[in-house]
Design a protein around this motif. Structure first.
Motif, PDB file in Angstrom:
ATOM      1  N   CYS A  25      39.688  33.908  38.100  1.00 54.95           N
ATOM      2  CA  CYS A  25      40.594  34.796  38.836  1.00 54.95           C
ATOM      3  C   CYS A  25      40.827  36.080  38.064  1.00 54.95           C
ATOM      4  O   CYS A  25      40.866  36.075  36.840  1.00 54.95           O
ATOM      5  N   PRO A  28      46.829  38.632  38.437  1.00 54.36           N
ATOM      6  CA  PRO A  28      47.503  38.910  39.709  1.00 54.36           C
ATOM      7  C   PRO A  28      48.041  40.332  39.755  1.00 54.36           C
ATOM      8  O   PRO A  28      48.435  40.894  38.727  1.00 54.36           O
ATOM      9  N   PRO A  29      48.067  40.926  40.935  1.00 55.92           N
ATOM     10  CA  PRO A  29      48.575  42.297  41.061  1.00 55.92           C
ATOM     11  C   PRO A  29      50.098  42.332  40.916  1.00 55.92           C
ATOM     12  O   PRO A  29      50.758  41.293  40.910  1.00 55.92           O
ATOM     13  N   ALA A  30      50.649  43.525  40.864  1.00 56.54           N
ATOM     14  CA  ALA A  30      52.102  43.721  40.802  1.00 56.54           C
ATOM     15  C   ALA A  30      52.742  43.120  42.056  1.00 56.54           C
ATOM     16  O   ALA A  30      52.080  42.953  43.084  1.00 56.54           O
ATOM     17  N   VAL A  33      52.196  44.908  45.482  1.00 54.00           N
ATOM     18  CA  VAL A  33      50.779  44.870  45.872  1.00 54.00           C
ATOM     19  C   VAL A  33      50.440  43.461  46.357  1.00 54.00           C
ATOM     20  O   VAL A  33      49.755  43.281  47.366  1.00 54.00           O
ATOM     21  N   ALA A  34      50.956  42.450  45.644  1.00 52.39           N
ATOM     22  CA  ALA A  34      50.733  41.055  46.053  1.00 52.39           C
ATOM     23  C   ALA A  34      51.382  40.788  47.414  1.00 52.39           C
ATOM     24  O   ALA A  34      50.805  40.083  48.249  1.00 52.39           O
ATOM     25  N   GLY A  37      49.150  42.126  50.131  1.00 49.48           N
ATOM     26  CA  GLY A  37      47.918  41.367  50.310  1.00 49.48           C
ATOM     27  C   GLY A  37      48.108  39.947  50.807  1.00 49.48           C
ATOM     28  O   GLY A  37      47.154  39.306  51.244  1.00 49.48           O
ATOM     29  N   TYR A 107      53.145  33.476  47.195  1.00 51.95           N
ATOM     30  CA  TYR A 107      52.396  34.561  47.831  1.00 51.95           C
ATOM     31  C   TYR A 107      51.162  33.869  48.404  1.00 51.95           C
ATOM     32  O   TYR A 107      50.174  33.668  47.706  1.00 51.95           O
ATOM     33  N   CYS A 121      44.834  31.687  41.976  1.00 45.97           N
ATOM     34  CA  CYS A 121      44.528  33.110  41.836  1.00 45.97           C
ATOM     35  C   CYS A 121      45.602  34.010  42.454  1.00 45.97           C
ATOM     36  O   CYS A 121      45.542  35.230  42.303  1.00 45.97           O
ATOM     37  N   SER A 122      46.569  33.435  43.152  1.00 48.51           N
ATOM     38  CA  SER A 122      47.622  34.258  43.759  1.00 48.51           C
ATOM     39  C   SER A 122      48.714  34.542  42.731  1.00 48.51           C
ATOM     40  O   SER A 122      48.704  34.020  41.621  1.00 48.51           O
ATOM     41  N   ARG A 123      49.694  35.321  43.117  1.00 51.82           N
ATOM     42  CA  ARG A 123      50.819  35.642  42.243  1.00 51.82           C
ATOM     43  C   ARG A 123      51.909  34.569  42.305  1.00 51.82           C
ATOM     44  O   ARG A 123      52.955  34.681  41.672  1.00 51.82           O
ATOM     45  N   ASP A 133      59.505  39.787  40.131  1.00 49.30           N
ATOM     46  CA  ASP A 133      59.170  39.748  41.551  1.00 49.30           C
ATOM     47  C   ASP A 133      60.421  39.919  42.411  1.00 49.30           C
ATOM     48  O   ASP A 133      60.433  40.718  43.349  1.00 49.30           O
TER      49      ASP A 133
END
Length: 146
Positions: A25, A28-30, A33-34, A37, A107, A121-123, A133
């Motif tokens: 992975c 994870p994005p910020a 952004v998460a 997506g 997420y 692979c997610s946040r 978050d």
């Protein structure tokens, strides 16, 4: 002599370990952004774990497992008060393990059939580790009865 070398080489090929691809992975994005997506973002507590595998089957075999969550609030999507979340059954296939009674910020992805799925692979993270978050996402909305 050639036959012996060929047989030895073939035997070594059979005995050599096979290398399987493991889950990989990107970081994870910020949080925002998460959020953009993801198909659904919510806070939920695990209330149901996957059923144990049938007697005599291989533990952690291929396929997906189902966790049930009680939803406290949502930031994206309308997950309802209780949802089922699917993930692959092993970490090598990017499957995530959730602990019963623990609360998470998920997420997740949602299919066209409204099936919710998540992976390592997610946040997604335990709520206790989600201060950044929660600050970025702001107030969520309570789930609606369906």
């Amino acid at each position: 002599m050639r036959t012996t070398l060929f047989a030895l080489a073939a035997l070594c090929g059979l005995l050599a370990p096979s290398f399987a691809m493991a889950c990989s992975c990107a970081p994870p994005p910020a949080p925002l952004v998460a959020l953009e997506g993801a198909g659904v973002v919510f806070e939920g507590t695990v209330i149901g774990l996957p059923a144990p595998p049938p007697e005599g089957s291989l533990q952690g075999g291929p396929g997906q497992v189902e966790y049930r969550f009680s939803v406290a609030q949502a930031w994206k999507g309308s997950p309802g008060m209780e949802v089922r979340v699917f993930t692959n059954s092993t970490g090598a296939a990017c499957g995530r393990k959730f602990n019963k009674g623990e609360t998470y910020l998920l997420y997740a992805q949602m299919s066209e059939e409204a099936t919710i799925s998540d992976s390592i692979c997610s946040r997604t993270r335990p709520l206790a580790s989600a201060a950044e978050d929660l600050a970025a996402l702001g107030a969520g909305t309570p789930p609606r009865r369906r």
